[in-house]
Design an enzyme around this catalytic site. Structure first.
Site, mmCIF file in Angstrom:
data_model
loop_
_atom_site.group_PDB
_atom_site.id
_atom_site.type_symbol
_atom_site.label_atom_id
_atom_site.label_comp_id
_atom_site.label_asym_id
_atom_site.label_seq_id
_atom_site.Cartn_x
_atom_site.Cartn_y
_atom_site.Cartn_z
ATOM 1 N N THR A 28 0.939 -1.248 -0.010
ATOM 2 C CA THR A 28 -0.091 -0.012 0.002
ATOM 3 C C THR A 28 1.071 1.237 -0.037
ATOM 4 O O THR A 28 1.814 1.384 0.895
ATOM 5 C CB THR A 28 -0.888 -0.007 1.172
ATOM 6 O OG1 THR A 28 -1.502 -1.101 1.371
ATOM 7 C CG2 THR A 28 -1.959 1.135 1.303
ATOM 8 N N LYS A 140 4.000 -9.042 4.169
ATOM 9 C CA LYS A 140 2.696 -8.427 4.076
ATOM 10 C C LYS A 140 1.881 -9.337 3.330
ATOM 11 O O LYS A 140 1.315 -8.943 2.128
ATOM 12 C CB LYS A 140 2.904 -6.850 3.596
ATOM 13 C CG LYS A 140 1.803 -6.119 3.948
ATOM 14 C CD LYS A 140 1.896 -4.508 3.639
ATOM 15 C CE LYS A 140 0.648 -3.707 4.033
ATOM 16 N NZ LYS A 140 0.877 -2.234 3.947
ATOM 17 N N GLU A 173 5.087 -4.286 16.865
ATOM 18 C CA GLU A 173 4.521 -3.155 15.916
ATOM 19 C C GLU A 173 3.372 -2.607 16.293
ATOM 20 O O GLU A 173 2.770 -3.168 17.222
ATOM 21 C CB GLU A 173 4.579 -3.820 14.507
ATOM 22 C CG GLU A 173 3.292 -4.973 14.369
ATOM 23 C CD GLU A 173 3.370 -5.731 12.963
ATOM 24 O OE1 GLU A 173 4.300 -5.335 12.048
ATOM 25 O OE2 GLU A 173 2.706 -6.749 12.932
#
Length: 281
Positions: A28, A140, A173
């Site tokens: 993204t 991802k 994270e």
């Protein structure tokens, strides 16, 4: 605005392995003035992640052409590029020669106030833990259920992000960001060899720290260490960098190192927006 294998449609075959099993990867990025920021880095990450999942590597020239097409129609937004295992019938076994499916969607920019870069954001700690799996660490991939569960834990508008720990109790994270902390002038960030997503903006921050002469260490971080930090900040390719001004009950200053990193990143973004430069900057 969506392209599926180059066609302007808004649906994917229900037999696609991305829909059936989350068998795929994505990236993204932000589009400003018709420029997809740091596209080369995002496509390289997509290729690496696909190869690690034993998916065919997508054709970069085709992806770049479709990115140009979308950015020519809509000059600002968030571009999501997905690459799935394609069709393949029922069962976990992939076809002997999977072809893959490309899905590119350009969506409106989120309405994040510009002041967040200067004033910082409030953050909480999530109860949902990240499972440890080195085979998927850093990727991802299209299964984001842990992040979805974590993000469902709060609805307060003033809380912008939640920190996630792994099952061993180490901070990894945010639900949508990478985390950095500063302690005594040194930059630290969680090691992502067991879980977590290695974000493209995280990579730029590490490069910026090296260029600015800042010492950096990637290692396991306890929640106590994070809470004791002098500065905290979060990164991803849409927000850029947000300092953390509050983690639950503790307040943090927007410190000099997070400010220096953001100024360095801003120069890179401005260079990418140079109209004389290539789209793939």
């Amino acid at each position: 605005m969506v392209l599926v294998d180059g066609e302007p449609v808004s649906w994917v075959d229900v037999a696609d392995r991305g829909f059936q099993y989350g068998d795929g990867v994505f990236t993204t990025l932000k589009v400003l003035r018709g420029v997809p920021l740091f596209l080369d880095a995002h496509l390289a990450r997509l290729e690496r992640d696909a190869a690690r999942l034993f998916l065919p590597v997508p054709d970069r020239a085709v992806l770049e052409a479709e990115v140009r097409q979308l950015c020519g129609l809509k000059p600002e937004g968030v571009l999501k590029i997905q690459w799935t295992g394609g069709g393949g019938g029922r069962g976990y076994r992939r076809p002997d020669a999977p072809t893959g499916t490309r899905v590119l969607g350009l969506h409106p920019l989120p309405d994040y106030p510009a002041m967040l870069h200067d004033q910082g954001v409030a953050v909480r700690v999530c109860r949902t833990r990240l499972g440890i799996n080195p085979a998927l660490a850093g990727l991802k991939h299209m299964n984001r259920l842990e992040q979805i569960l974590a993000r469902a834990e709060w609805s307060q508008a003033d809380i912008r992000e939640g920190l996630m720990l792994d099952t061993g109790g180490h901070v990894v994270e945010g639900t949508m960001t990478n985390l950095f902390l500063v302690r005594q002038g040194k930059l630290h960030t969680p090691k992502l060899d067991r879980c977590g997503v290695a974000g493209v903006m995280r990579g730029w921050v590490l490069a910026g720290a090296a260029e600015l002469g800042l010492a950096v260490e990637e290692r396991r971080l306890s929640l106590d260490e994070v809470r004791a930090a002098d500065e905290l900040f979060l990164t991803n390719s849409v927000i850029g960098l947000w300092p953390v001004s509050r983690l639950e009950a503790r307040a943090y200053p927007v410190g000099p190192i997070s400010g220096a990193i953001w100024r360095w990143l801003t120069t890179k973004i401005q260079a990418a927006l140079d109209p004389s430069g290539p789209i793939s900057r």
